[in-house]
Design a protein around this motif. Structure first.
Motif, mmCIF file in Angstrom:
data_model
loop_
_atom_site.group_PDB
_atom_site.id
_atom_site.type_symbol
_atom_site.label_atom_id
_atom_site.label_comp_id
_atom_site.label_asym_id
_atom_site.label_seq_id
_atom_site.Cartn_x
_atom_site.Cartn_y
_atom_site.Cartn_z
ATOM 1 N N ILE A 190 -9.454 -8.867 -1.799
ATOM 2 C CA ILE A 190 -9.429 -7.430 -1.513
ATOM 3 C C ILE A 190 -9.822 -7.159 -0.063
ATOM 4 N N GLN A 191 -10.719 -7.943 0.479
ATOM 5 C CA GLN A 191 -11.079 -7.787 1.889
ATOM 6 C C GLN A 191 -9.862 -8.040 2.779
ATOM 7 N N ASN A 192 -9.109 -9.083 2.461
ATOM 8 C CA ASN A 192 -7.873 -9.356 3.190
ATOM 9 C C ASN A 192 -6.879 -8.217 3.037
ATOM 10 N N TYR A 193 -6.740 -7.715 1.812
ATOM 11 C CA TYR A 193 -5.797 -6.627 1.555
ATOM 12 C C TYR A 193 -6.162 -5.385 2.364
ATOM 13 N N LEU A 194 -7.432 -5.016 2.342
ATOM 14 C CA LEU A 194 -7.854 -3.804 3.037
ATOM 15 C C LEU A 194 -7.656 -3.922 4.548
ATOM 16 N N ASN A 195 -7.899 -5.098 5.094
ATOM 17 C CA ASN A 195 -7.814 -5.259 6.545
ATOM 18 C C ASN A 195 -6.416 -5.566 7.039
ATOM 19 N N ARG A 196 -5.608 -6.250 6.220
ATOM 20 C CA ARG A 196 -4.316 -6.723 6.714
ATOM 21 C C ARG A 196 -3.124 -5.996 6.111
ATOM 22 N N VAL A 197 -3.318 -5.267 5.031
ATOM 23 C CA VAL A 197 -2.226 -4.500 4.440
ATOM 24 C C VAL A 197 -2.487 -3.006 4.627
ATOM 25 N N LYS A 198 -3.611 -2.539 4.120
ATOM 26 C CA LYS A 198 -3.950 -1.124 4.297
ATOM 27 C C LYS A 198 -4.249 -0.803 5.758
ATOM 28 N N GLY A 199 -5.007 -1.682 6.414
ATOM 29 C CA GLY A 199 -5.350 -1.453 7.814
ATOM 30 C C GLY A 199 -6.172 -0.182 7.991
ATOM 31 N N ALA A 200 -5.792 0.610 8.977
ATOM 32 C CA ALA A 200 -6.543 1.826 9.297
ATOM 33 C C ALA A 200 -6.135 3.009 8.431
ATOM 34 N N ARG A 201 -5.217 2.816 7.510
ATOM 35 C CA ARG A 201 -4.758 3.923 6.666
ATOM 36 C C ARG A 201 -5.863 4.343 5.695
ATOM 37 N N SER A 202 -5.745 5.553 5.213
ATOM 38 C CA SER A 202 -6.809 6.129 4.389
ATOM 39 C C SER A 202 -6.705 5.686 2.934
ATOM 40 N N VAL A 203 -7.824 5.813 2.230
ATOM 41 C CA VAL A 203 -7.882 5.596 0.786
ATOM 42 C C VAL A 203 -8.329 6.899 0.153
ATOM 43 N N TYR A 220 0.875 -1.173 0.000
ATOM 44 C CA TYR A 220 0.000 0.000 0.000
ATOM 45 C C TYR A 220 0.908 1.219 0.000
ATOM 46 N N ILE A 221 0.621 2.188 -0.891
ATOM 47 C CA ILE A 221 1.413 3.417 -0.972
ATOM 48 C C ILE A 221 0.448 4.597 -1.011
ATOM 49 N N ARG A 222 0.694 5.580 -0.169
ATOM 50 C CA ARG A 222 -0.145 6.789 -0.127
ATOM 51 C C ARG A 222 0.672 7.973 -0.602
ATOM 52 N N LEU A 223 0.097 8.748 -1.532
ATOM 53 C CA LEU A 223 0.772 9.911 -2.101
ATOM 54 C C LEU A 223 0.037 11.194 -1.739
ATOM 55 N N GLU A 224 0.798 12.242 -1.547
ATOM 56 C CA GLU A 224 0.247 13.596 -1.425
ATOM 57 C C GLU A 224 1.090 14.509 -2.290
ATOM 58 N N SER A 225 0.447 15.184 -3.237
ATOM 59 C CA SER A 225 1.140 16.053 -4.198
ATOM 60 C C SER A 225 2.257 15.298 -4.909
ATOM 61 N N GLY A 226 1.997 14.020 -5.183
ATOM 62 C CA GLY A 226 2.965 13.223 -5.919
ATOM 63 C C GLY A 226 4.082 12.632 -5.089
ATOM 64 N N ARG A 227 4.122 12.905 -3.790
ATOM 65 C CA ARG A 227 5.182 12.385 -2.934
ATOM 66 C C ARG A 227 4.663 11.258 -2.054
ATOM 67 N N VAL A 228 5.508 10.274 -1.801
ATOM 68 C CA VAL A 228 5.139 9.162 -0.925
ATOM 69 C C VAL A 228 5.127 9.653 0.520
ATOM 70 N N VAL A 229 3.971 9.512 1.190
ATOM 71 C CA VAL A 229 3.864 9.934 2.589
ATOM 72 C C VAL A 229 3.600 8.753 3.521
ATOM 73 N N ASP A 230 3.247 7.604 2.971
ATOM 74 C CA ASP A 230 3.008 6.426 3.804
ATOM 75 C C ASP A 230 3.094 5.189 2.915
ATOM 76 N N ALA A 231 3.526 4.094 3.500
ATOM 77 C CA ALA A 231 3.615 2.834 2.756
ATOM 78 C C ALA A 231 3.549 1.681 3.741
ATOM 79 N N ALA A 232 3.035 0.556 3.288
ATOM 80 C CA ALA A 232 2.960 -0.645 4.120
ATOM 81 C C ALA A 232 2.913 -1.850 3.206
ATOM 82 N N MET A 233 3.245 -3.011 3.761
ATOM 83 C CA MET A 233 3.129 -4.253 3.005
ATOM 84 C C MET A 233 2.696 -5.366 3.937
ATOM 85 N N ASN A 234 2.212 -6.457 3.346
ATOM 86 C CA ASN A 234 1.782 -7.580 4.180
ATOM 87 C C ASN A 234 2.985 -8.127 4.927
#
Length: 688
Positions: free
Chosen positions: A504-517, A417-431
């Motif tokens: 996708i349910q597994n991905y959202l709960n175990r990789v993304k977790g509480a992070r935003s979409v 999971y990678i989160r971008l703001e203004s094109g920059r990586v601000v958060d990342a996670a993996m299983n």
């Protein structure tokens, strides 16, 4: 003389024992073990008929699938105790059972006290866990055991099978001996089970279950138990039939004619399945991009991007002027990252871009260091750019759509999971420790659903007129859920669609977790070649979903873009790049000759500990440094990387701060400490 039969119907095999009572004495007269392929009735009917089932004086059953028999069902713990006491007496003992889908520890005390623990609903440490992982090397568990016996174990943690496959592949990529890797795998399984063992002191231990037949497992357990004052009992095949024997003995305590064979096997009751709308309803929120035309026909310089993954390796030839992919390819890594990279470079030479000059190379993925190092020895570090896949994936996604603020990357062995703001990586996670929600998970379930490959599975899912909720489950235990759904009468296409929902349910709960979409989700990785997976993302997130034309090569595309900028490749020098100057790493002119890399080889790869205190101060950080010895044009060279400072950096990584540079983390900690000290003082200067 009376006959009694006990049955232990497990997740994969069924064990049957017949005992005879002659006066007050019992004796075991025969036993059988059969694989039932989830259909105990088919596997057991012939065995029981040949044994004269209808003439038996009594029968009981236990095991995960024992409920399918119209017999009194005995709890596994109770059956195991009865079988153990019959064979070994009433003394203090420990029974450790490692089966296909679970493991347990039963502690028997002198005073009759008993305690029982079993693993949580996770596959790690089970027989299926072992089988899946050794298949990675094309071996059976028995063949793997033969290799592992006596070998020094490579360090492995007992994680989820698909994740542990990655660890094993990384070790193979580094040239680790296969026997050591397999020995580490068997030992990791033992360590998973040993967590449940709390008993110490003089005690006889029985190791039961199919995994217990492994010599490596028995040797490891024997040494581990000896350190705790316990002794592993040698028992041949007896422990495999412990529960079935216990059932036969308990049947003798309450004799009653068993259910006739023609009525013995009964249908299993299943839970009601939750129905969901078809995945195709969410396709309106999915936008699949198209490939730019005409780029491959150019003659200008290209930048080669390589994404060397744990299972698959990808290459993209980037048009240096137009910044668009001109060619791409995919091969299996097969535990040989250098071989995979050389195969891709050879394929480049055969393709439409084979005659175009190569201005530079970018390398990412789990095999980036070893491949990047060899590339650097061939062409010089100033023509090769090596960087992690998070940055490469983000760069590739932004190039396709600058609006992207969230990246879902699902690969063969991991998910990011990678989160971008203004094109920059601000958060990342993996299983971290579970494979459910990866491409290998999908492939594994496809084999169970009629041997479908990933492409066919995706087509069937998106064509389905409905979907069922399967929930989140471990890769191994999902097999049971699929069996349950099929037995409950679910349409197979609905089950296949439900599989993508589950991923996708597994991905959202175990990789993304509480992070935003965010509002625009970019989906990449080979599994997103199927519209079904992207539709499941759209349905569960509500966001706009963007899928690139080639989801599996985004990392290779991104690292090529990053290499173009980092190596300062300019398109104005095409004439110079098209000219064949001397080979080497002189920037600004020469084209790179693929033949040099294809002829190069890795002679040795090892790791040593830095003993210097230069750059880190004090007694030193004792960093682990990777060293690569290569042969290029007949010349032997050494290449090193790693560590917290730049002492051993030879150019494949982004340059670190020079030795003796200020430590920003230490400076921050000191500034915070000084601030807290000032806040703690009153106006008079006294501490409050």
């Amino acid at each position: 003389m009376s006959r009694f039969i006990g049955l232990d119907v497990g997740a994969e095999t069924a064990k049957v024992v017949e005992i005879v009572r002659d006066g007050g004495t019992f004796s075991c007269v025969r036993r059988a073990r059969v694989d039932h392929q989830k259909e105990p009735a088919v596997a057991l009917r012939d065995v029981l008929h040949s044994w004269g089932w209808d003439d038996a004086a009594g029968a009981c059953a236990t095991g995960r699938l024992g409920r399918q028999l119209a017999l009194e069902r005995i709890p596994g713990k109770q059956a195991r105790i009865a079988g153990h006491r019959f064979l070994y007496g009433d003394g203090p003992a420990l029974v450790i059972d490692v089966g296909a889908h679970g493991f347990s520890v039963l502690v028997l005390g002198e005073d009759g006290a008993e305690s029982y623990k079993e693993n949580p609903r996770c596959s790690q440490g089970t027989g299926n866990f072992l089988r899946q992982l050794v298949e990675r090397f094309g071996l059976t568990p028995e063949e793997a055991d033969d290799l592992a016996v006596g070998a020094e174990a490579a360090p492995l943690s007992g994680r989820c099978p698909v994740i542990l496959k990655t660890d094993m592949t990384h070790l193979a990529n580094k040239g680790e001996d296969r026997a050591r890797i397999l020995a580490g795998l068997f030992d990791a399984i033992c360590e998973n089970v040993q967590v449940l063992v709390k008993a110490t002191g003089p005690r006889q231990v029985v190791l039961a279950g199919g995994v217990a037949r492994s010599r490596r497992v028995r040797d490891q357990f024997g040494a581990w138990l000896a350190r705790r004052g316990m002794t592993l009992r040698e028992h041949g095949e007896d422990a495999l039939f412990l529960d079935a024997l216990g059932c036969a003995l308990l049947a003798a305590e309450r004799p009653a004619a068993p259910t006739p064979l023609d009525r013995l096997f009964r249908a299993v009751e299943h839970a009601t399945l939750e129905r969901l709308p078809p995945l195709s309803d969410a396709l309106g929120k999915v936008r699949r991009l198209t490939r730019a035309a005409g780029v491959a026909e150019g003659t200008g310089a290209i930048v080669l991007g390589l994404d060397i993954g744990s299972t698959g390796s990808k290459a993209v030839a980037l048009d240096a002027e137009g910044r668009a992919p001109a060619w791409e390819a995919y091969v299996r890594t097969g535990g040989d990252p250098v071989g995979a990279a050389q195969t891709l470079v050879a394929e480049l030479g055969k393709g439409p871009c084979g005659g175009r000059p190569i201005a530079g190379v970018g390398v990412t993925g789990s095999g980036r260091e070893i491949v990047g190092s060899l590339m650097a020895t061939c062409y010089g570090a100033d023509r090769v750019h090596v960087l992690n896949e998070i940055a490469a994936h983000a760069e590739g996604a932004r190039a396709y759509d600058p609006r992207v603020d969230t990246i879902f990357e699902i690969g063969g062995q991991d998910a990011k999971y990678i989160r971008l703001e203004s094109g920059r990586v601000v958060d990342a996670a993996m299983n971290e420790a579970c494979s459910a929600g990866t491409g290998s998970f999908i492939e594994e379930q496809g084999r169970r659903l009629g041997g479908l490959d990933a492409a066919a599975l995706g087509r069937e899912a998106i064509a389905s007129d409905g979907c069922i909720a399967l929930g989140q489950h471990c890769a191994v235990f999902m097999a049971e859920i699929l069996d349950e759904a099929a037995a409950a009468g679910a349409d197979r296409r609905h089950v296949v669609a439900g599989l993508y929902e589950s991923v996708i349910q597994n991905y959202l709960n175990r990789v993304k977790g509480a992070r935003s979409v965010g509002e625009v989700v970019f989906c990449q990785g080979m599994p997103f070649s199927a519209d079904a997976l992207a539709a499941a993302v759209a349905r569960q997130t509500g966001a706009e979903v963007v899928v690139p034309p080639s989801p599996g090569t985004v990392g290779a595309f991104g690292i090529a873009l990053l290499a173009r900028d980092a190596l300062e490749i300019r398109t104005g020098g095409e004439a110079a790049l098209n000219s064949r100057g001397p080979l080497g790493g002189v920037p600004g002119g020469e084209r790179l000759d693929p033949a040099r890399f294809l002829a190069a080889r890795v002679e040795r790869k090892d790791v040593f500990v830095c003993k210097s205190s230069q750059g880190c101060g004090g007694s030193g950080n004792a960093c682990r440094i990777d060293r690569l010895r290569t042969v290029v044009d007949g010349q032997h060279q050494a290449f090193t990387w790693g560590g917290a400072c730049s002492l051993y950096d030879k150019g494949t990584r982004t340059k670190k701060l020079p030795d003796g540079a200020p430590d920003p983390f230490r400076a921050r900690a000191e500034a915070i400490e000084a601030l807290l000290a000032r806040v703690g003082e009153g106006r008079t200067g006294a501490k409050r």
